[in-house]
Scaffold this active site. Sequence first.
Site, mmCIF file in Angstrom:
data_model
loop_
_atom_site.group_PDB
_atom_site.id
_atom_site.type_symbol
_atom_site.label_atom_id
_atom_site.label_comp_id
_atom_site.label_asym_id
_atom_site.label_seq_id
_atom_site.Cartn_x
_atom_site.Cartn_y
_atom_site.Cartn_z
ATOM 1 N N TYR A 90 66.663 -21.511 -20.442
ATOM 2 C CA TYR A 90 65.606 -20.675 -19.843
ATOM 3 C C TYR A 90 65.096 -19.657 -20.872
ATOM 4 C CZ TYR A 90 63.372 -17.396 -16.545
ATOM 5 O OH TYR A 90 62.484 -16.575 -15.889
ATOM 6 N N LYS A 130 61.363 -19.292 -22.608
ATOM 7 C CA LYS A 130 60.547 -18.083 -22.473
ATOM 8 C C LYS A 130 60.263 -17.446 -23.846
ATOM 9 C CE LYS A 130 60.015 -17.865 -17.912
ATOM 10 N NZ LYS A 130 58.696 -17.981 -17.262
HETATM 11 N N1 LIG Z 1 62.281 -13.814 -9.944
HETATM 12 C C1 LIG Z 1 62.685 -13.226 -11.072
HETATM 13 O O1 LIG Z 1 63.692 -12.494 -11.098
HETATM 14 C C2 LIG Z 1 61.896 -13.431 -12.345
HETATM 15 C C3 LIG Z 1 62.162 -12.536 -13.413
HETATM 16 C C4 LIG Z 1 61.456 -12.709 -14.588
HETATM 17 C C5 LIG Z 1 60.521 -13.697 -14.704
HETATM 18 N N2 LIG Z 1 60.283 -14.557 -13.666
HETATM 19 C C6 LIG Z 1 59.270 -15.594 -13.838
HETATM 20 O O2 LIG Z 1 58.277 -15.400 -12.864
HETATM 21 C C7 LIG Z 1 57.618 -16.647 -12.618
HETATM 22 C C8 LIG Z 1 57.506 -16.835 -11.102
HETATM 23 O O3 LIG Z 1 58.805 -17.007 -10.577
HETATM 24 P P1 LIG Z 1 59.197 -16.498 -9.109
HETATM 25 O O4 LIG Z 1 60.241 -15.508 -9.278
HETATM 26 O O5 LIG Z 1 57.976 -16.185 -8.363
HETATM 27 O O6 LIG Z 1 59.930 -17.828 -8.563
HETATM 28 P P2 LIG Z 1 59.608 -18.844 -7.386
HETATM 29 O O7 LIG Z 1 59.355 -18.109 -6.130
HETATM 30 O O8 LIG Z 1 60.721 -19.823 -7.444
HETATM 31 O O9 LIG Z 1 58.245 -19.532 -7.825
HETATM 32 C C9 LIG Z 1 58.207 -20.522 -8.823
HETATM 33 C C10 LIG Z 1 56.976 -21.361 -8.611
HETATM 34 O O10 LIG Z 1 56.927 -22.362 -9.647
HETATM 35 C C11 LIG Z 1 56.568 -23.594 -9.042
HETATM 36 N N3 LIG Z 1 57.043 -24.746 -9.794
HETATM 37 C C12 LIG Z 1 58.295 -24.993 -10.215
HETATM 38 N N4 LIG Z 1 58.364 -26.216 -10.757
HETATM 39 C C13 LIG Z 1 57.120 -26.767 -10.668
HETATM 40 C C14 LIG Z 1 56.561 -28.006 -11.031
HETATM 41 N N5 LIG Z 1 57.309 -28.966 -11.594
HETATM 42 N N6 LIG Z 1 55.250 -28.227 -10.811
HETATM 43 C C15 LIG Z 1 54.495 -27.278 -10.216
HETATM 44 N N7 LIG Z 1 54.964 -26.078 -9.839
HETATM 45 C C16 LIG Z 1 56.274 -25.828 -10.053
HETATM 46 C C17 LIG Z 1 57.251 -23.554 -7.684
HETATM 47 O O11 LIG Z 1 56.698 -24.539 -6.848
HETATM 48 P P3 LIG Z 1 57.486 -25.038 -5.532
HETATM 49 O O12 LIG Z 1 57.249 -23.947 -4.521
HETATM 50 O O13 LIG Z 1 56.859 -26.334 -5.200
HETATM 51 O O14 LIG Z 1 58.924 -25.171 -5.934
HETATM 52 C C18 LIG Z 1 56.973 -22.114 -7.267
HETATM 53 O O15 LIG Z 1 55.707 -22.006 -6.667
HETATM 54 C C19 LIG Z 1 58.445 -17.716 -13.322
HETATM 55 O O16 LIG Z 1 57.802 -18.080 -14.515
HETATM 56 C C20 LIG Z 1 59.745 -17.004 -13.626
HETATM 57 O O17 LIG Z 1 60.366 -17.550 -14.759
HETATM 58 C C21 LIG Z 1 60.946 -14.418 -12.472
#
Ligand SMILES: NC(=O)c1ccc[n+]([C@@H]2O[C@H](COP(=O)([O-])OP(=O)(O)OC[C@H]3O[C@@H](n4cnc5c(N)ncnc54)[C@H](OP(=O)(O)O)[C@@H]3O)[C@@H](O)[C@H]2O)c1
Length: 229
Positions: free
Chosen positions: A145, A149
Amino acid sequence: MSRTHLITGAGSGIGLALARALRERGDTLVLPVRSQERVEELRGEFAEPGLVVLDLARTDSLPEAMRQAHLPGRIDTLVHAAGVVELARLGDSAPEAIRSQVDVNLVAPALLTRHCLPALRRTRGSVVFVNSTAGSVANAAWSAYAASKAGLRALADSLRAEEAEGGIRVTTVFPSRTATRMQARVHEQEGRDYDPDRFMSAESVAATILHVLDLPEDVTIPEVTLRSR
Ligand SMILES: NC(=O)c1ccc[n+]([C@@H]2O[C@H](COP(=O)([O-])OP(=O)(O)OC[C@H]3O[C@@H](n4cnc5c(N)ncnc54)[C@H](OP(=O)(O)O)[C@@H]3O)[C@@H](O)[C@H]2O)c1
């Protein structure tokens, strides 16, 4: 004037919060989701034809899928919010888990940005990469991961330098832990209880992205790091 925003990951978490906020403004949304099933599930929330199928894990077929999706010829904003995480020490990581994190978190954003560049150049648009604090500090069990990133940050830096003359603005957002489905899963993988109240909300990250998208024409924010208070 109504703007056109292409947002990945709008099915949940940060992408969903951002898409909802932009929908409130009456802007045009183009939302790639992984499958036709996800299109059906999200229909109640977002109207078609904005929902398009692009499985970001299938990077071999992504260029052809993007051609078939007939993405708009003018795009004001491209936000990469989709992402996946599978915590494991490298020695314990399944090869497919390593590959899928690099594919979804790095290769797909590169391919999608490349595909959308002509449409972004037409509007002197903005590209926002939702990165992670793991993109600059890689802890144990976060190797694939964090590597994906870190690569995404490099991609953004290079793109910013390449497209500055054409007027495209490129921003990397580095959220720390955010209360979303992904964070619940991270806690599960860490074997810890999850309390969403300890973390910043997806709406707060989305508000920061909105701020970036609403900047005056003569200014840009290359990078922004978000931490919970
Ligand atoms: N949450 C945290 O603590 C955190 C911290 C730092 C950075 N981030 C980053 O923030 C971003 C958003 O994450 P989030 O926290 O909002 O997580 P999340 O709620 O799990 O959302 C992730 C999204 O990515 C989509 N996705 C995953 N695989 C895919 C694929 N093969 N094709 C199309 N769409 C796909 C998912 O679609 P489905 O709904 O269909 O699965 C979901 O809509 C990510 O890049 C993550 O790395 C998150």
